[in-house]
Motif scaffolding. Structure first.
Motif, mmCIF file in Angstrom:
data_model
loop_
_atom_site.group_PDB
_atom_site.id
_atom_site.type_symbol
_atom_site.label_atom_id
_atom_site.label_comp_id
_atom_site.label_asym_id
_atom_site.label_seq_id
_atom_site.Cartn_x
_atom_site.Cartn_y
_atom_site.Cartn_z
ATOM 1 N N ASN A 37 1.197 -1.138 0.123
ATOM 2 C CA ASN A 37 0.124 0.025 -0.040
ATOM 3 C C ASN A 37 0.587 1.001 -0.472
ATOM 4 O O ASN A 37 0.313 2.574 -0.116
ATOM 5 N N LEU A 174 -6.576 3.903 11.171
ATOM 6 C CA LEU A 174 -7.174 2.725 9.600
ATOM 7 C C LEU A 174 -7.421 1.219 11.241
ATOM 8 O O LEU A 174 -8.598 0.479 11.142
ATOM 9 N N ASP A 228 3.123 -4.268 11.648
ATOM 10 C CA ASP A 228 1.881 -4.840 10.987
ATOM 11 C C ASP A 228 2.402 -6.190 10.174
ATOM 12 O O ASP A 228 2.639 -6.641 9.495
ATOM 13 N N HIS A 230 1.569 -9.363 9.596
ATOM 14 C CA HIS A 230 0.127 -9.417 8.596
ATOM 15 C C HIS A 230 0.972 -10.886 7.911
ATOM 16 O O HIS A 230 2.232 -10.169 7.234
ATOM 17 N N PHE A 248 6.649 0.526 10.203
ATOM 18 C CA PHE A 248 5.260 0.779 10.977
ATOM 19 C C PHE A 248 6.031 0.378 12.772
ATOM 20 O O PHE A 248 5.201 0.810 13.509
ATOM 21 N N ARG A 345 -9.933 -4.833 8.387
ATOM 22 C CA ARG A 345 -9.521 -5.485 7.014
ATOM 23 C C ARG A 345 -10.803 -6.072 6.261
ATOM 24 O O ARG A 345 -11.151 -6.011 5.399
HETATM 25 C C1 SR1 Z 1 -2.289 3.485 3.943
HETATM 26 S S1 SR1 Z 1 -1.712 1.885 4.332
HETATM 27 C C2 SR1 Z 1 -2.716 0.435 4.605
HETATM 28 C C3 SR1 Z 1 -2.312 -0.408 6.122
HETATM 29 O O1 SR1 Z 1 -1.003 -1.069 4.892
HETATM 30 C C4 SR1 Z 1 -0.205 -0.750 5.761
HETATM 31 O O2 SR1 Z 1 1.038 -3.260 5.067
HETATM 32 C C5 SR1 Z 1 -0.498 -1.429 6.997
HETATM 33 O O3 SR1 Z 1 -1.177 -2.815 7.633
HETATM 34 C C6 SR1 Z 1 -1.843 -0.485 7.132
HETATM 35 O O4 SR1 Z 1 -2.604 -0.566 7.611
#
Ligand code: SR1
Ligand code: MG
Length: 403
Positions: A37, A174, A228, A230, A248, A345
């Motif tokens: 992202n 978020l 982050d 995941h 992050f 998510r």
């Molecule tokens: C704007 S970034 C959105 C998400 O992508 C990243 O990997 C993080 O998980 C973040 O919250």
């Protein structure tokens, strides 16, 4: 380069030629391979020698939305943290060759022989060594960077160096805020919106717990967390696991990382439920994921207490029972964070492919409701969680309601 600019593939080739990494007669090709992202990820390969590397550059705006302006300092944080994590958990992160403060890019080991774990899970592959690797990574990075082990002044120096306000703000918004009201930036179908409204947005108990958790995230400088973690931040192959993308990272609650791993395994579990047709195959794959979820919590806990016993330096941390108390509260945080991740998510801006690729709209809607329901119970009931089985019991009872 003298001044920062956002590189394109030909610029990256020129940049890579000057790195003293490739032979002088190298025939370089470069492809932008990032699908995250935020950043741009280039793979540079010499067609003659097959040597390759990765150059990751941060841009001033997020790829997912050019309205999001994010500090370029995240690339320094990522480069330094990868090197620190390699000291704490050797072999479980890519090797960093160089950080360039002008171009805000990091040159690192190419892991093309691995695959992104989310993609592999969506293809229903199994990784029997994953639990051992990820629990070692989390125990070592989370405990060895904490006040339990590190001198307190050294730890506070790291807190200062890795203060990460822009990236933390993304998580605060978020993960902890927007999914819990009808925020314009949320991204959800009408039926899931109705469900979120009835299950979450109007429930004052849920809202109160998310407020507590958000303040915990902002105020508990417990460990140098990845921030982050995941399955899109993990590369795997059968005999190896590499954690990437710690941009992050900051000093925050240790359960944030463990909770993210657990929640993202649950997305894979719900993907398997919705997309595998053959009964035996579904049972087999979901059983492997069930074992993986349970062991992620239980083996993490076992290794954490062992490491505590071997490495704790802080006098009061060695008082009888404090290790169990500390771990107990970390697992409560794990449940609550997993609960928020499961909700955000589905409801918020950044979705996960495990769920979005479910082609049958009814099955996708059911998977979304299951994730929201599990998330809600993880948040509300977190004080009752101590073992991996506690997580699975809630998952199974929510599945039984909707599937
Ligand atoms: C704007 S970034 C959105 C998400 O992508 C990243 O990997 C993080 O998980 C973040 O919250
Ligand atoms: Mg990332």
């Amino acid at each position: 380069m003298k001044d920062y600019f956002l590189m394109k593939e030909p610029d990256v080739i020129e940049y890579a030629q000057k790195l003293n990494y490739f032979n002088s007669d190298a025939d370089l090709v470069c492809n932008e391979i990032g699908d995250g992202n935020l950043n741009y990820v280039f793979r540079v390969c010499d067609k003659k020698s097959n040597k390759s590397l990765i150059i990751k550059q941060a841009g001033p705006e997020a790829r997912i939305s050019d309205e999001m302006k994010i500090s370029l300092d995240r690339n320094r944080i990522e480069s330094e943290i990868l090197q620190y994590e390699n000291e704490l958990a050797p072999g479980l992160v890519p090797i960093v060759y160089k950080f360039d403060q002008i171009m805000n890019c990091c040159v690192m080991e190419d892991l093309s022989d691995h695959v992104i774990m989310r993609k592999a899970l969506i293809e229903h592959q199994q990784f029997p060594l994953f639990v051992d690797h990820i629990t070692t990574f989390m125990c070592n990075t989370l405990l060895l960077s904490s006040d339990v082990v590190l001198g307190h002044k050294k730890k506070k120096e790291l807190v200062k160096n890795y203060t990460n306000p822009d990236l933390c703000e993304i998580t605060e918004d978020l993960v902890y805020t927007e999914p819990f009201y009808d925020c314009a930036r949320n991204d959800l179908s009408e039926s899931t919106r109705k469900f979120a409204k009835s299950e979450l947005w109007g429930d004052e108990k849920v809202l109160l717990e998310t407020a507590k958790m958000k303040f915990e995230f902002m105020n508990n400088a417990q460990s140098l967390i990845h921030g982050d973690l995941h399955t899109g931040s993990i590369f795997v192959k059968p005999d190896s696991t590499k954690v990437i993308d710690p941009e992050f990272a900051f000093y925050g609650p240790a359960g944030y990382d463990v909770g993210n791993v657990v929640a993202n395994l649950i997305f894979a579990y719900e993907n398997a439920e919705a997309t595998i047709d053959a009964k035996n195959q579904k049972v087999d794959y979901k059983s492997w994921l069930e074992k993986t979820i349970i062991q992620t919590v239980d083996i993490f806990s076992k290794k954490f207490l062992k490491l505590w016993n071997e490495k704790a330096t802080e006098r009061v941390a060695k008082y009888k029972g404090y290790d169990q108390h500390y771990l107990g509260s970390l697992i409560h945080d794990t449940a609550a964070v997993a609960g928020c991740e499961l909700n955000r998510r589905i409801i918020g801006l950044a979705h996960v492919k495990d769920i979005t690729i479910i082609a049958d709209p009814q099955k996708r809607a059911a998977a979304e409701k299951v994730c929201i329901s599990i998330g809600k119970r993880f948040i509300l009931e977190r004080q009752g969680f101590s073992k991996g089985k506690d997580f699975m019991d809630v998952i199974k009872s929510c599945e039984a309601k909707f599937i």
